[in-house]
Design a protein around this motif. Structure first.
Motif, PDB file in Angstrom:
ATOM      1  N   ALA A  14      11.877 -25.995 -34.735  1.00  0.00           N
ATOM      2  CA  ALA A  14      10.995 -25.662 -35.844  1.00  0.00           C
ATOM      3  C   ALA A  14      11.372 -26.483 -37.080  1.00  0.00           C
ATOM      4  O   ALA A  14      12.556 -26.677 -37.365  1.00  0.00           O
ATOM      5  CB  ALA A  14      11.080 -24.177 -36.154  1.00  0.00           C
ATOM      6  N   GLY A  15      10.336 -26.983 -37.768  1.00  0.00           N
ATOM      7  CA  GLY A  15      10.559 -27.804 -38.943  1.00  0.00           C
ATOM      8  C   GLY A  15      10.561 -29.290 -38.671  1.00  0.00           C
ATOM      9  O   GLY A  15      10.465 -30.105 -39.606  1.00  0.00           O
ATOM     10  N   ALA A  16      10.621 -29.666 -37.425  1.00  0.00           N
ATOM     11  CA  ALA A  16      10.659 -31.082 -37.056  1.00  0.00           C
ATOM     12  C   ALA A  16       9.258 -31.681 -37.070  1.00  0.00           C
ATOM     13  O   ALA A  16       8.258 -30.985 -37.310  1.00  0.00           O
ATOM     14  CB  ALA A  16      11.292 -31.250 -35.685  1.00  0.00           C
ATOM     15  N   GLY A  66      -2.399 -29.378 -44.304  1.00  0.00           N
ATOM     16  CA  GLY A  66      -1.214 -29.652 -45.086  1.00  0.00           C
ATOM     17  C   GLY A  66       0.003 -29.996 -44.253  1.00  0.00           C
ATOM     18  O   GLY A  66       1.012 -30.459 -44.792  1.00  0.00           O
ATOM     19  N   ARG A  67      -0.063 -29.796 -42.935  1.00  0.00           N
ATOM     20  CA  ARG A  67       1.058 -30.123 -42.052  1.00  0.00           C
ATOM     21  C   ARG A  67       0.713 -31.250 -41.084  1.00  0.00           C
ATOM     22  O   ARG A  67       1.569 -32.068 -40.753  1.00  0.00           O
ATOM     23  CB  ARG A  67       1.480 -28.885 -41.257  1.00  0.00           C
ATOM     24  N   SER A  85       6.480 -30.269 -40.125  1.00  0.00           N
ATOM     25  CA  SER A  85       6.815 -28.843 -40.327  1.00  0.00           C
ATOM     26  C   SER A  85       6.333 -28.003 -39.150  1.00  0.00           C
ATOM     27  O   SER A  85       5.686 -26.964 -39.321  1.00  0.00           O
ATOM     28  CB  SER A  85       6.196 -28.339 -41.629  1.00  0.00           C
ATOM     29  N   LEU A  86       6.665 -28.439 -37.967  1.00  0.00           N
ATOM     30  CA  LEU A  86       6.189 -27.747 -36.768  1.00  0.00           C
ATOM     31  C   LEU A  86       6.737 -26.330 -36.681  1.00  0.00           C
ATOM     32  O   LEU A  86       7.874 -26.056 -37.088  1.00  0.00           O
ATOM     33  CB  LEU A  86       6.568 -28.552 -35.521  1.00  0.00           C
ATOM     34  N   SER A 123      10.756 -24.972 -30.596  1.00  0.00           N
ATOM     35  CA  SER A 123      11.682 -23.845 -30.456  1.00  0.00           C
ATOM     36  C   SER A 123      12.054 -23.304 -31.830  1.00  0.00           C
ATOM     37  O   SER A 123      12.098 -24.031 -32.814  1.00  0.00           O
ATOM     38  CB  SER A 123      12.931 -24.283 -29.706  1.00  0.00           C
ATOM     39  N   SER A 124      12.342 -22.009 -31.865  1.00  0.00           N
ATOM     40  CA  SER A 124      12.686 -21.368 -33.154  1.00  0.00           C
ATOM     41  C   SER A 124      14.165 -21.439 -33.428  1.00  0.00           C
ATOM     42  O   SER A 124      14.966 -21.831 -32.592  1.00  0.00           O
ATOM     43  CB  SER A 124      12.234 -19.910 -33.122  1.00  0.00           C
TER      44      SER A 124
END
Length: 124
Positions: A14-16, A66-67, A85-86, A123-124
Motif C-alpha cells: 500500500a502506498g506504492a 487524484g491517484r 498511492s495504491l 498488500s496492506s
C-alpha cells in the motif's frame, strides 16, 4: 490480427506506485477512445479511466481521481495507467480496452477490443 497486450502489473505494498502499459498490435489506435477497467474476484468489471484520441480529454472513476493518470502515445500505439498511492482495494485484474466511438464510454459493452488483463495486487 489486432491485439491489445497489457503489462506492468505486480505485487506491491500500500502506498506504492505502478505503471501499466497497453500496446496495440495489428492496427493503429486511430481515433479510438481507450480505457482501463478492473475486475476483482466476485465483482463486476469496473470502469477505471478513459482517454480520447488526442489525449486532451480524460475521465476517471471517483475512487481513483487524484491517484491514477491515464495517458497515451499514439505514435507508439500505447496507452498507460500511472497508479500512485495504491490501496488494497485497488487489487484486481486490470484490462485495457478500445472503443470506436469519439466520446468516453464507461460501460464495458461499448468497447469492442480487450486485452487479456494484468494482475495488480496491493498488500496492506
Amino acid at each position: 490480427q489486432v491485439q491489445l497486450v497489457e503489462s506492468g502489473g505486480g505485487l506491491v505494498q500500500a502506498g506504492a506506485s505502478l505503471r501499466l502499459s497497453c500496446a496495440a498490435s495489428g492496427r493503429a489506435f486511430g481515433t479510438n477512445a481507450m480505457a482501463w477497467f478492473r475486475q476483482a474476484p466476485g465483482k463486476e468489471r469496473e470502469f477505471v479511466a478513459a482517454i480520447g484520441w488526442s489525449g486532451g480529454n480524460t475521465d476517471y472513476v471517483d475512487s481513483v481521481k487524484g491517484r491514477f493518470t491515464i495517458s497515451r502515445e499514439n505514435a507508439k500505439n500505447t496507452v498507460y495507467l500511472q497508479m500512485n498511492s495504491l490501496k488494497p482495494e485497488d487489487t484486481a485484474v486490470y484490462y485495457c480496452a478500445s472503443s470506436p466511438v469519439i466520446y468516453l464510454p464507461r460501460k464495458p459493452y461499448e468497447y469492442d477490443l480487450w486485452g487479456q488483463g494484468t494482475q495488480v495486487t496491493v498488500s496492506s
